[in-house]
Design an enzyme around this catalytic site. Structure first.
Site, PDB file in Angstrom:
ATOM      1  N   ILE A   1       0.789  -1.274   0.015  1.00 40.47           N
ATOM      2  CA  ILE A   1      -0.007   0.157   0.098  1.00 40.47           C
ATOM      3  C   ILE A   1       0.924   1.135  -0.063  1.00 40.47           C
ATOM      4  CG2 ILE A   1      -0.005  -0.187   2.589  1.00 40.47           C
ATOM      5  CD1 ILE A   1      -2.916   1.266   2.342  1.00 40.47           C
ATOM      6  N   SER A   2       0.565   2.037  -0.824  1.00 39.45           N
ATOM      7  CA  SER A   2       1.444   3.277  -0.950  1.00 39.45           C
ATOM      8  C   SER A   2       1.498   4.240   0.427  1.00 39.45           C
ATOM      9  CB  SER A   2       0.835   4.583  -2.133  1.00 39.45           C
ATOM     10  OG  SER A   2       0.744   3.627  -3.333  1.00 39.45           O
TER      11      SER A   2
END
Ligand code: SAH
Length: 211
Positions: A58-59
């Site tokens: 997940i960024s």
């Protein structure tokens, strides 16, 4: 309540880095802990990427904020995301689009199921997650006001720019080892602006890197 405090601290940090109030409001409404695997819960509001399984991440929150601000997402827009992952970034864009809709494409079926589940828990209903090779875009629902690519491509795929409306915007990381974030605006042809160095997992597929 612990999460609430951590979230507020993160939002303050993003504000200091220049994120807009509109994007910060949207991020405040999305509970990031619901998009993070059990074993990483303690880090849900740390400003860095986290593993979500299948070798993907997940960024970091600041990257989500930067990409949302570059796209200038408005109420009612139709948005395409390539690389749904956990569904978090799609959720923030869906909050910004309000009555609009986000189509989020994910190559890995297990992650698409994870994203759908997370979005449901978060009560977000204006995102549709589809299992597709997003390097080809999603022609069935085109054209889009905005396209957000969450994985690094070898170059800017024409399949994506073709699916943008006139005046539409695309953000995409480009490069293999050294990557640059590009903002592409479809106006008098394509205006391409480099927005700084980034690190993303690769876009694989027909118009991406080989599997
Ligand atoms: N936006 C996500 C982070 C995604 S990481 C979030 O908020 O959690 C990038 C994702 O792109 C990975 O899940 C990876 O599986 C996916 N991906 C890579 N190539 C793809 C392709 N051709 N089509 C769709 N998804 C792809």
């Amino acid at each position: 309540m612990e999460f609430e405090k951590q979230k507020n601290r993160l939002i303050d940090e993003l504000r200091r880095h220049g994120a807009s109030e509109r994007v910060l409001d949207a991020m405040h409404r999305v509970p990031r802990q619901l998009f993070i695997p059990e074993r990483e819960q303690n880090n849900a509001y740390a400003d860095n990427p986290l593993p979500i399984g299948w070798g993907q991440t997940i960024s970091a929150p600041h990257m989500v904020a930067i990409m949302c601000d570059l796209l200038d997402i408005q109420e009612g827009m139709k948005i395409l995301e390539i690389g749904a992952g956990s569904g978090y970034h799609a959720a923030v864009m869906a909050e910004l689009a309000g009555s609009g809709h986000v189509y989020a494409v994910e190559l890995i079926e297990g992650l698409a199921l994870f994203a759908r589940d997370n979005l449901k828990k978060a009560g977000i209903s204006n995102v549709t997650v589809l299992v597709e090779d997003g390097s080809l875009g999603l022609p069935g629902f085109a054209p889009y006001d905005r396209i957000s690519v969450a994985c690094a491509a070898p170059d800017i795929p024409d399949t994506l720019t073709e699916q943008l409306k006139p005046g539409g915007k695309l953000v995409i990381p480009v490069g293999k080892h050294i990557q640059e974030l590009y903002l592409v605006t479809k106006i008098n042809g394509l205006k391409k602006e480099a927005k700084g160095g980034v690190v993303f997992v690769p876009l694989v597929g027909k118009k991406g890197f080989p599997y």
